[in-house]
Each structure stands twice: as structure tokens, then as C-alpha cells.
Design a protein around this motif. Structure first.
Motif, PDB file in Angstrom:
ATOM      1  N   HIS A 104      -2.166 -22.332 -19.108  1.00  0.00           N
ATOM      2  CA  HIS A 104      -1.523 -22.476 -17.802  1.00  0.00           C
ATOM      3  C   HIS A 104      -1.353 -23.946 -17.421  1.00  0.00           C
ATOM      4  CE1 HIS A 104      -2.574 -18.109 -16.466  1.00  0.00           C
ATOM      5  NE2 HIS A 104      -1.382 -18.195 -17.043  1.00  0.00           N
ATOM      6  N   MET A 105      -2.323 -24.779 -17.796  1.00  0.00           N
ATOM      7  CA  MET A 105      -2.168 -26.208 -17.537  1.00  0.00           C
ATOM      8  C   MET A 105      -1.005 -26.759 -18.363  1.00  0.00           C
ATOM      9  SD  MET A 105      -3.708 -28.410 -15.492  1.00  0.00           S
ATOM     10  CE  MET A 105      -5.479 -28.433 -15.282  1.00  0.00           C
ATOM     11  N   GLY A 198      -5.723 -27.863  -2.277  1.00  0.00           N
ATOM     12  CA  GLY A 198      -5.593 -26.467  -2.660  1.00  0.00           C
ATOM     13  C   GLY A 198      -6.497 -26.088  -3.813  1.00  0.00           C
ATOM     14  N   PHE A 199      -6.882 -24.786  -3.840  1.00  0.00           N
ATOM     15  CA  PHE A 199      -7.664 -24.210  -4.939  1.00  0.00           C
ATOM     16  C   PHE A 199      -6.883 -23.032  -5.520  1.00  0.00           C
ATOM     17  CE2 PHE A 199     -10.861 -26.066  -2.122  1.00  0.00           C
ATOM     18  CZ  PHE A 199     -11.665 -26.753  -3.010  1.00  0.00           C
ATOM     19  N   TYR A 200      -6.922 -22.882  -6.837  1.00  0.00           N
ATOM     20  CA  TYR A 200      -6.118 -21.862  -7.511  1.00  0.00           C
ATOM     21  C   TYR A 200      -6.914 -21.290  -8.683  1.00  0.00           C
ATOM     22  CZ  TYR A 200      -2.952 -24.829  -4.952  1.00  0.00           C
ATOM     23  OH  TYR A 200      -2.376 -25.594  -3.950  1.00  0.00           O
ATOM     24  N   ILE A 208      -0.639 -19.887 -10.449  1.00  0.00           N
ATOM     25  CA  ILE A 208       0.036 -21.038 -11.052  1.00  0.00           C
ATOM     26  C   ILE A 208       1.384 -21.249 -10.375  1.00  0.00           C
ATOM     27  CG2 ILE A 208       0.920 -22.067 -13.169  1.00  0.00           C
ATOM     28  CD1 ILE A 208      -2.198 -21.674 -12.924  1.00  0.00           C
ATOM     29  N   ASP A 209       2.093 -20.158 -10.089  1.00  0.00           N
ATOM     30  CA  ASP A 209       3.365 -20.265  -9.358  1.00  0.00           C
ATOM     31  C   ASP A 209       3.132 -20.849  -7.969  1.00  0.00           C
ATOM     32  OD1 ASP A 209       4.728 -19.152 -11.497  1.00  0.00           O
ATOM     33  OD2 ASP A 209       4.706 -17.108 -10.676  1.00  0.00           O
ATOM     34  N   LEU A 212       2.508 -24.610  -8.215  1.00  0.00           N
ATOM     35  CA  LEU A 212       3.746 -25.363  -8.402  1.00  0.00           C
ATOM     36  C   LEU A 212       4.516 -25.485  -7.091  1.00  0.00           C
ATOM     37  CD1 LEU A 212       4.797 -23.878 -11.851  1.00  0.00           C
ATOM     38  CD2 LEU A 212       4.214 -26.273 -11.411  1.00  0.00           C
ATOM     39  N   GLU A 213       4.517 -24.415  -6.302  1.00  0.00           N
ATOM     40  CA  GLU A 213       5.168 -24.463  -4.988  1.00  0.00           C
ATOM     41  C   GLU A 213       4.465 -25.465  -4.066  1.00  0.00           C
ATOM     42  OE1 GLU A 213       5.079 -20.475  -3.571  1.00  0.00           O
ATOM     43  OE2 GLU A 213       6.551 -19.739  -5.028  1.00  0.00           O
ATOM     44  N   ASP A 214       3.134 -25.469  -4.116  1.00  0.00           N
ATOM     45  CA  ASP A 214       2.365 -26.375  -3.253  1.00  0.00           C
ATOM     46  C   ASP A 214       2.553 -27.836  -3.672  1.00  0.00           C
ATOM     47  OD1 ASP A 214       1.537 -24.217  -1.819  1.00  0.00           O
ATOM     48  OD2 ASP A 214      -0.548 -24.251  -2.507  1.00  0.00           O
TER      49      ASP A 214
END
Length: 223
Positions: A104-105, A198-200, A208-209, A212-214
Motif C-alpha cells: 500500500h505504501m 491523520g491515522f489510517y 489508503i484512498d 490520498l484524499e487527505d
């Protein structure tokens, strides 16, 4: 009646288009821009935060660090100065969540390949195993872009302090000693002022989406 509408057809179309434009402008003015929260330690679950900083309510920032990347280069806050970046914690021998997180990274790296405002930073939580040579081999296998993404090793206590006291991302207790182990799926979004925004869940494609938006939101904030 039909002749009347035919006569004013062009006028009606122009009026409709102008009305749509005006409504769109008014909506964009009235709609507030989304702003990401600034996370302080007292806002994060206590399981993820070192007890020495649990009750901090403001001014929390990522501490200065001095680590070594996959190319043997010393990496410090200076390398991330005025950059948005995503940080995580992994180890090369992990067979559970780490391969998914790394993939994902890599996806984030690919999506933002030409975006020079955003960097990536992955900390090894087994630095005694993950030396420079091992990190380099791992980086090559995973397609890491050295100009975009640092995999870092170094002093274990420093890395664990960063996880617990700076990034607020750890899931275990301990002092960085021999049997201490940080294992977290968290990706942490850091702004240009070294603050957590933010935390994900690094194993969750939907997160992950959202990440990317953030990042796009943060970039607008910077401008």
C-alpha cells in the motif's frame, strides 16, 4: 404559443446556463473547505501513546530524529523539512501485516510519483536485524523509489520513542529493550509543520484512498 417559445428559445438557454453558473459559484462560496484535525496525544487512545505524553493537549510535534536509510545515508527532520509525509513502522521479516502495508505504501508512492511535496518514511522496528544491506535488498524487491521513500534503521530506543511519543502509533508497552516489540498497522500523516493530521489502517485499501484524499486536502491548506 409554440411560436413564442421558439422566439425566446436562445434567451431561455442562456438564462439557464447563467443560472447554473451562479448557483455553482454560490455553492462553492458557501461550502466550507474541509480541514483535517491536528491530533494531540490526549485525543489518541492511551494504548497507542507513551504515558509521559498522554495528557498533552497542544503543540505536539514529531521529535527530531537521526536515522540511517537503505543507502546508508543519515536521515533527519531536515530531509522532510516543508514536506507532507506518511510514516509507518515495519520489519523486513514480517510475514503478516507488513507485506500488505508495504504494497500500500508502494501504491501511494506510485500515485504521487511526480508530487515533490509528499514523501514517505518507514521505520524498521527490528533495527538489530534490518541493517543497511537488508533494507537495500528489501527496497529493491519492493520497488522503492529512493528519492521518495526512506526505509530507516538506527537505535532501537530512538525508533520506539518515535513510535510512542511522537507518532502515537504503538500497540505495546516496553522500554525499547530486547523483548520489546512495536507492531502496528498505522500509517500516520504528517504536515509541513511536523504535526499529526491523520491515522489510517495501512492494511485497508479504503483507508489508503482516504489517505490520498487527505493529502490533497493538506496540499490545499498549504496554498
Amino acid at each position: 404559443m409554440l411560436q413564442f417559445f421558439s422566439k425566446y428559445k436562445f434567451f431561455a438557454i442562456v438564462l439557464f446556463v447563467l443560472s447554473a453558473i451562479i448557483i455553482s459559484i454560490i455553492y462553492s462560496i458557501l461550502k466550507p473547505n474541509r480541514i483535517l484535525p491536528v491530533y494531540e496525544p490526549n485525543m489518541v487512545h492511551t494504548d497507542l501513546v507513551d504515558s509521559t505524553v498522554q495528557y498533552v493537549r497542544k503543540y505536539h510535534k514529531i521529535a527530531d530524529f537521526r536515522l540511517i536509510n537503505q543507502n546508508g545515508k543519515t536521515i533527519t527532520q531536515k530531509d522532510y523539512e516543508n514536506k507532507i509525509y506518511v510514516a509507518d513502522f515495519f520489519f523486513t521479516t514480517c510475514q503478516t501485516i507488513c507485506p500488505i502495508m508495504t504494497d500500500h505504501m508502494k501504491e501511494i508512492q506510485n500515485q504521487l510519483q511526480n508530487d515533490h511535496e509528499v514523501l514517505l518514511l518507514s521505520h524498521s522496528v527490528t533495527p538489530q536485524i534490518d541493517g543497511v544491506a537488508r533494507l537495500k535488498k528489501y527496497a529493491i524487491q519492493k520497488g522503492v523509489d529512493d528519492t521518495k521513500w526512506n526505509l530507516v534503521t538506527g537505535d532501537k530506543k530512538e525508533i520506539y520513542d518515535l513510535a510512542r511519543k511522537s507518532y502515537l502509533a504503538a500497540k505495546s508497552d516496553g522500554d525499547g529493550g530486547k523483548y520489546d516489540m512495536v507492531h502496528t498497522e498505522n500509517f500516520v500523516l504528517i504536515d509541513t509543520r511536523k504535526r499529526i493530521r491523520g491515522f489510517y489502517d495501512g492494511t485497508n485499501p479504503e483507508d489508503i484512498d482516504r489517505l490520498l484524499e487527505d493529502i490533497a486536502v493538506l496540499k490545499k491548506e498549504n496554498k
